[in-house]
Design a protein around this motif. Sequence first.
Motif, mmCIF file in Angstrom:
data_model
loop_
_atom_site.group_PDB
_atom_site.id
_atom_site.type_symbol
_atom_site.label_atom_id
_atom_site.label_comp_id
_atom_site.label_asym_id
_atom_site.label_seq_id
_atom_site.Cartn_x
_atom_site.Cartn_y
_atom_site.Cartn_z
ATOM 1 N N VAL A 60 0.906 -1.349 0.030
ATOM 2 C CA VAL A 60 -0.027 -0.051 0.045
ATOM 3 C C VAL A 60 1.024 1.199 0.076
ATOM 4 C CG1 VAL A 60 -2.057 -1.183 1.085
ATOM 5 C CG2 VAL A 60 -0.294 0.074 2.519
ATOM 6 N N GLY A 61 2.246 1.108 0.289
ATOM 7 C CA GLY A 61 2.999 2.317 0.126
ATOM 8 C C GLY A 61 3.126 2.777 -1.028
ATOM 9 N N THR A 62 3.064 1.740 -2.059
ATOM 10 C CA THR A 62 3.249 2.012 -3.683
ATOM 11 C C THR A 62 1.559 2.529 -4.193
ATOM 12 O OG1 THR A 62 4.843 0.704 -3.521
ATOM 13 C CG2 THR A 62 3.694 1.194 -5.791
ATOM 14 N N VAL A 63 0.665 1.509 -3.939
ATOM 15 C CA VAL A 63 -0.444 1.564 -4.703
ATOM 16 C C VAL A 63 -1.680 2.269 -3.791
ATOM 17 C CG1 VAL A 63 -0.087 -0.285 -6.072
ATOM 18 C CG2 VAL A 63 -1.400 -0.527 -3.966
ATOM 19 N N GLY A 64 -1.331 2.391 -2.572
ATOM 20 C CA GLY A 64 -2.357 3.115 -1.338
ATOM 21 C C GLY A 64 -3.599 2.100 -1.186
ATOM 22 N N ALA A 204 3.788 -3.537 -24.647
ATOM 23 C CA ALA A 204 3.143 -2.614 -25.264
ATOM 24 C C ALA A 204 1.731 -2.739 -24.821
ATOM 25 C CB ALA A 204 3.254 -2.345 -26.693
ATOM 26 N N VAL A 205 1.119 -1.728 -24.466
ATOM 27 C CA VAL A 205 -0.429 -1.516 -24.295
ATOM 28 C C VAL A 205 -1.074 -1.421 -25.452
ATOM 29 C CG1 VAL A 205 -2.268 -0.829 -22.685
ATOM 30 C CG2 VAL A 205 0.013 -1.044 -21.742
ATOM 31 N N LEU A 206 -2.165 -2.097 -25.913
ATOM 32 C CA LEU A 206 -2.677 -1.810 -27.039
ATOM 33 C C LEU A 206 -4.311 -1.827 -26.896
ATOM 34 C CD1 LEU A 206 -1.188 -4.558 -29.436
ATOM 35 C CD2 LEU A 206 -0.671 -2.275 -29.096
ATOM 36 N N ARG A 207 -5.137 -0.803 -27.563
ATOM 37 C CA ARG A 207 -6.335 -0.452 -27.106
ATOM 38 C C ARG A 207 -7.056 -0.547 -28.551
ATOM 39 N NH1 ARG A 207 -7.746 1.440 -22.068
ATOM 40 N NH2 ARG A 207 -5.874 1.870 -20.920
ATOM 41 N N ALA A 208 -8.427 -0.423 -28.680
ATOM 42 C CA ALA A 208 -9.205 -0.662 -29.992
ATOM 43 C C ALA A 208 -8.623 0.573 -30.620
ATOM 44 C CB ALA A 208 -10.713 -0.472 -29.694
ATOM 45 N N ALA A 246 -0.513 -3.665 -15.984
ATOM 46 C CA ALA A 246 -1.617 -4.063 -15.474
ATOM 47 C C ALA A 246 -1.974 -3.416 -14.562
ATOM 48 C CB ALA A 246 -1.647 -5.494 -15.335
ATOM 49 N N VAL A 247 -1.303 -3.418 -13.478
ATOM 50 C CA VAL A 247 -1.526 -2.763 -12.116
ATOM 51 C C VAL A 247 -1.626 -1.545 -11.997
ATOM 52 C CG1 VAL A 247 -0.409 -2.213 -9.721
ATOM 53 C CG2 VAL A 247 -0.034 -4.605 -10.692
ATOM 54 N N SER A 248 -0.890 -0.527 -13.077
ATOM 55 C CA SER A 248 -1.221 0.441 -13.250
ATOM 56 C C SER A 248 -2.386 1.066 -13.812
ATOM 57 C CB SER A 248 -0.191 1.143 -14.188
ATOM 58 O OG SER A 248 -0.398 2.667 -14.289
ATOM 59 N N ILE A 249 -2.921 0.160 -14.918
ATOM 60 C CA ILE A 249 -4.210 0.344 -15.405
ATOM 61 C C ILE A 249 -5.384 -0.019 -14.529
ATOM 62 C CG2 ILE A 249 -5.856 -0.735 -17.197
ATOM 63 C CD1 ILE A 249 -3.140 -1.307 -18.804
ATOM 64 N N LEU A 250 -5.256 -1.162 -13.665
ATOM 65 C CA LEU A 250 -6.326 -1.268 -12.623
ATOM 66 C C LEU A 250 -6.485 -0.346 -11.411
ATOM 67 C CD1 LEU A 250 -5.868 -5.196 -12.631
ATOM 68 C CD2 LEU A 250 -7.524 -3.806 -13.847
ATOM 69 N N THR A 251 -5.268 0.135 -11.129
ATOM 70 C CA THR A 251 -5.386 1.207 -9.993
ATOM 71 C C THR A 251 -5.424 2.511 -10.300
ATOM 72 O OG1 THR A 251 -2.682 1.213 -10.109
ATOM 73 C CG2 THR A 251 -3.947 -0.347 -8.604
ATOM 74 N N GLY A 253 -6.113 3.401 -13.978
ATOM 75 C CA GLY A 253 -6.671 3.789 -15.330
ATOM 76 C C GLY A 253 -5.978 4.299 -16.442
ATOM 77 N N GLU A 254 -4.448 4.032 -16.283
ATOM 78 C CA GLU A 254 -3.540 4.604 -17.217
ATOM 79 C C GLU A 254 -2.273 3.725 -17.433
ATOM 80 O OE1 GLU A 254 -0.745 7.717 -14.380
ATOM 81 O OE2 GLU A 254 -2.496 8.369 -15.368
ATOM 82 N N GLU A 255 -1.824 3.699 -18.476
ATOM 83 C CA GLU A 255 -0.526 3.083 -18.882
ATOM 84 C C GLU A 255 0.675 3.820 -18.828
ATOM 85 O OE1 GLU A 255 -2.280 3.155 -23.103
ATOM 86 O OE2 GLU A 255 -2.996 2.825 -21.001
ATOM 87 N N THR A 256 1.793 3.266 -19.147
ATOM 88 C CA THR A 256 3.205 3.925 -18.840
ATOM 89 C C THR A 256 2.927 4.871 -20.123
ATOM 90 O OG1 THR A 256 4.496 2.334 -18.002
ATOM 91 C CG2 THR A 256 5.610 3.795 -18.989
ATOM 92 N N GLN A 257 2.816 4.607 -21.335
ATOM 93 C CA GLN A 257 2.907 5.567 -22.565
ATOM 94 C C GLN A 257 2.111 5.077 -23.663
ATOM 95 O OE1 GLN A 257 6.728 7.153 -23.229
ATOM 96 N NE2 GLN A 257 6.573 7.891 -25.212
ATOM 97 N N ARG A 258 1.454 5.595 -24.310
ATOM 98 C CA ARG A 258 0.361 5.287 -25.140
ATOM 99 C C ARG A 258 1.103 4.908 -26.445
ATOM 100 N NH1 ARG A 258 -3.064 3.021 -26.397
ATOM 101 N NH2 ARG A 258 -4.479 4.188 -27.578
#
Length: 277
Positions: A60-64, A204-208, A246-251, A253-258
């Motif tokens: 939680v020190g990282t994700v809260g 890479a994070v890919l979206r529609a 994945a953790v960044s997206i789930l906590t 809602g964003e990824e490292t770089q689109r």
Amino acid sequence: MAFEDAVEFMRGASAVRNGLRVVPFAACREAARRGGISAREAEIAALRAGLCPSRYERSVGTVGLEGQARLLESCAAVAGCGGLGGWIIEILVRAGVGKLILADGDTFGENNLNRQLYAAEENLGEPKAEAAARRVKAVNSAVEVKALNFFLNEENCEAALDGADVVLDALDGNGARSVVFRACAKLGVPFVHGAIGGLYGETAVLRAGDVPPWELFGAGDKGEEVERGNPSFTPPFIASAQAAEAVSILTRGEETQRKTLFWFDISRLTVRRLNLK
């Protein structure tokens, strides 16, 4: 015992450590039993009340507290439970992602022993998805897991991934990746791509609407791994990068770089960023 009573039970069993009110593992499970709720629901209730289940004290020190609650409320699907997949699953279950869908129609073979986390001499021939699901419950019994002992294809993919908030690519061919990515695009779910070969890997994070890198660069179904294989240290390296995304997206809602492919040379510990626009 209602949810409120379960929270009060955990509060009474908690102690303050380093500014956190921490609830012991046994108290979380006892609160779930008394309240007639799942272990996952008890942990979420604790976090929402400002209490930290002890198993997440170092997270939680990282994700809260809020981020940890979001992880427990989320569902991640992992396509492939072998080299990349085993390490991805291990990280996600320890991070506390509350629901996991694990899909793989393969069984463990002798040449998996050099790199696949859940491959062991004693379980050669066992379905990979089943071994992964058993490991999940052993590490974090609060996590709800579904093992799919089949390969994802055009006919079953969308139904199999339904309900996932993110899908992680641990597949070993670009043809299969295309199938799963198209399903993710239809479902509106981010696809966290990963691939390895020899001393190299990529994420890479890919979206529609995105063009997958294997299509953009005209890659075949297989790559570097055909000749060079994959040593034991390459899968956990790339799996860690995928799980972090994945953790960044789930906590958050964003990824490292689109629209960016991260290409890693592990022999030199270097990374290149390739534009996918």
